[in-house]
Design a protein around this motif. Structure first.
Motif, short mmCIF file in Angstrom:
data_model
loop_
_atom_site.label_atom_id
_atom_site.label_comp_id
_atom_site.label_asym_id
_atom_site.label_seq_id
_atom_site.Cartn_x
_atom_site.Cartn_y
_atom_site.Cartn_z
N ARG A 143 44.28 40.73 25.34
CA ARG A 143 43.64 39.59 26.00
C ARG A 143 44.44 39.16 27.23
O ARG A 143 43.86 38.89 28.29
CB ARG A 143 43.50 38.42 25.03
N GLY A 144 45.77 39.12 27.08
CA GLY A 144 46.61 38.74 28.21
C GLY A 144 46.50 39.73 29.36
O GLY A 144 46.46 39.33 30.53
N LEU A 145 46.46 41.02 29.04
CA LEU A 145 46.35 42.05 30.08
C LEU A 145 45.02 41.92 30.84
O LEU A 145 44.95 42.19 32.04
CB LEU A 145 46.44 43.44 29.45
N ILE A 146 43.99 41.53 30.15
CA ILE A 146 42.68 41.36 30.79
C ILE A 146 42.66 40.09 31.65
O ILE A 146 42.28 40.12 32.83
CB ILE A 146 41.55 41.31 29.74
N GLU A 147 43.11 38.98 31.07
CA GLU A 147 43.02 37.69 31.76
C GLU A 147 43.98 37.60 32.95
O GLU A 147 43.61 37.10 34.02
CB GLU A 147 43.28 36.55 30.79
N LYS A 148 45.20 38.08 32.78
CA LYS A 148 46.19 37.98 33.85
C LYS A 148 45.85 38.89 35.04
O LYS A 148 46.31 38.64 36.17
CB LYS A 148 47.58 38.33 33.32
N ALA A 149 45.05 39.92 34.80
CA ALA A 149 44.68 40.84 35.87
C ALA A 149 43.40 40.43 36.59
O ALA A 149 43.00 41.07 37.57
CB ALA A 149 44.51 42.25 35.30
N CYS A 150 42.77 39.36 36.14
CA CYS A 150 41.49 38.95 36.73
C CYS A 150 41.65 38.53 38.18
O CYS A 150 42.66 37.94 38.59
CB CYS A 150 40.89 37.78 35.94
N ASP A 151 40.62 38.84 38.97
CA ASP A 151 40.55 38.37 40.35
C ASP A 151 39.81 37.04 40.35
O ASP A 151 38.70 36.94 39.81
CB ASP A 151 39.79 39.38 41.22
N GLU A 152 40.41 36.02 40.95
CA GLU A 152 39.81 34.69 40.95
C GLU A 152 39.05 34.42 42.23
O GLU A 152 39.49 34.79 43.32
CB GLU A 152 40.89 33.62 40.75
N ARG A 153 37.89 33.77 42.07
CA ARG A 153 37.11 33.35 43.24
C ARG A 153 36.37 32.06 42.90
O ARG A 153 36.09 31.78 41.73
CB ARG A 153 36.13 34.45 43.66
N LYS A 154 36.09 31.27 43.88
CA LYS A 154 35.43 29.98 43.66
C LYS A 154 33.92 30.14 43.54
O LYS A 154 33.30 30.98 44.21
CB LYS A 154 35.74 29.04 44.83
N SER A 155 33.35 29.33 42.66
CA SER A 155 31.90 29.25 42.53
C SER A 155 31.57 27.76 42.45
O SER A 155 31.50 27.18 41.37
CB SER A 155 31.42 29.98 41.27
N GLY A 156 31.42 27.13 43.61
CA GLY A 156 31.27 25.68 43.65
C GLY A 156 32.58 25.05 43.24
O GLY A 156 33.63 25.35 43.81
#
Length: 217
Positions: free
Chosen positions: A185-198
């Motif tokens: 779970r950590g490997l998946i979440e920490k590697a996520c690309d973040e972007r704004k949606s409102g």
């Protein structure tokens, strides 16, 4: 088509089924489970109304809460009692806050459970995905899917997004079978690309980055 009429026996049977199914997973050393479904109070209440059960709105709500709580309690116990399995569920397609609406299992706050929202091919949040307690997002728009009979068609929903994350988790477990669900779970979440949606932040999975992080552990 009129939905199945919810009853106390149905709720108890459904709860037992949840426990027995997860026990089967544990006995067969399952590492990750996709759950492309949710239970909601609204669905149970609507089914009661459609079948003409309950003399008043208040009576239907009381029955709904009783049945829903039975299923919720057993499902929570089943998942929390299987810490060696990572459960990945669709957040729902109601354009509502998962935690506020109390969808299960995606509203559960457990270390071995992830709630997944849906984005389109451009990585933008879809107009149907539920939000709030969502741990990661994946493509869930017009995904080529199999339907009964073996045919394929493009379908949309968090039920299409959660299998994408389940696939990533399974690959990480395959690369290193010693990983725990919390580590994956950590490997998946920490590697996520973040972007704004409102006002919200969409955290889109990045399989390549997850694999690279694993290689450096």
């Amino acid at each position: 088509m009129t939905p199945l009429a919810p009853t106390l026996e149905w709720a108890q049977k459904t709860g037992r089924m949840m426990v027995e199914t997860v026990n089967y997973f544990k006995q067969h050393n399952v590492r990750v489970v996709n759950m492309s479904w949710t239970y909601t109070r609204d669905e149970i209440e609507a089914a009661l109304e459609a079948n003409g059960i309950g003399a008043t709105v208040e009576e239907r709500k009381e029955m709904t809460n009783k049945y829903f709580d039975i299923i919720k309690k057993d499902l929570y116990a089943a998942i929390s009692g299987a810490p060696d399995i990572l459960f990945i569920g669709g957040a729902g397609n109601s354009d509502n806050n998962v935690a506020f609406e109390g969808f299960v299992p995606c509203s559960f706050d457990l270390p071995n459970l992830m709630s997944i929202g849906a984005v389109d091919q451009a990585g933008d949040e879809t107009d149907f995905t539920s939000f709030g307690k969502v741990d990661a997002y994946a493509n869930g728009f017009e995904v080529l899917s199999y339907v009964p009979g073996g045919d394929q068609m493009k379908m949309s929903g968090t039920s299409m997004a959660s299998p994408n994350v389940t696939n990533l988790a399974a690959k990480l477990f395959a690369l290193n079978p010693k990983l725990t669900p919390v580590q994956v779970r950590g490997l998946i979440e920490k590697a996520c690309d973040e972007r704004k949606s409102g006002e919200r932040v969409v955290r889109l999975i990045n399989p390549q980055k997850s694999a690279e992080m694993l290689s450096k552990m």
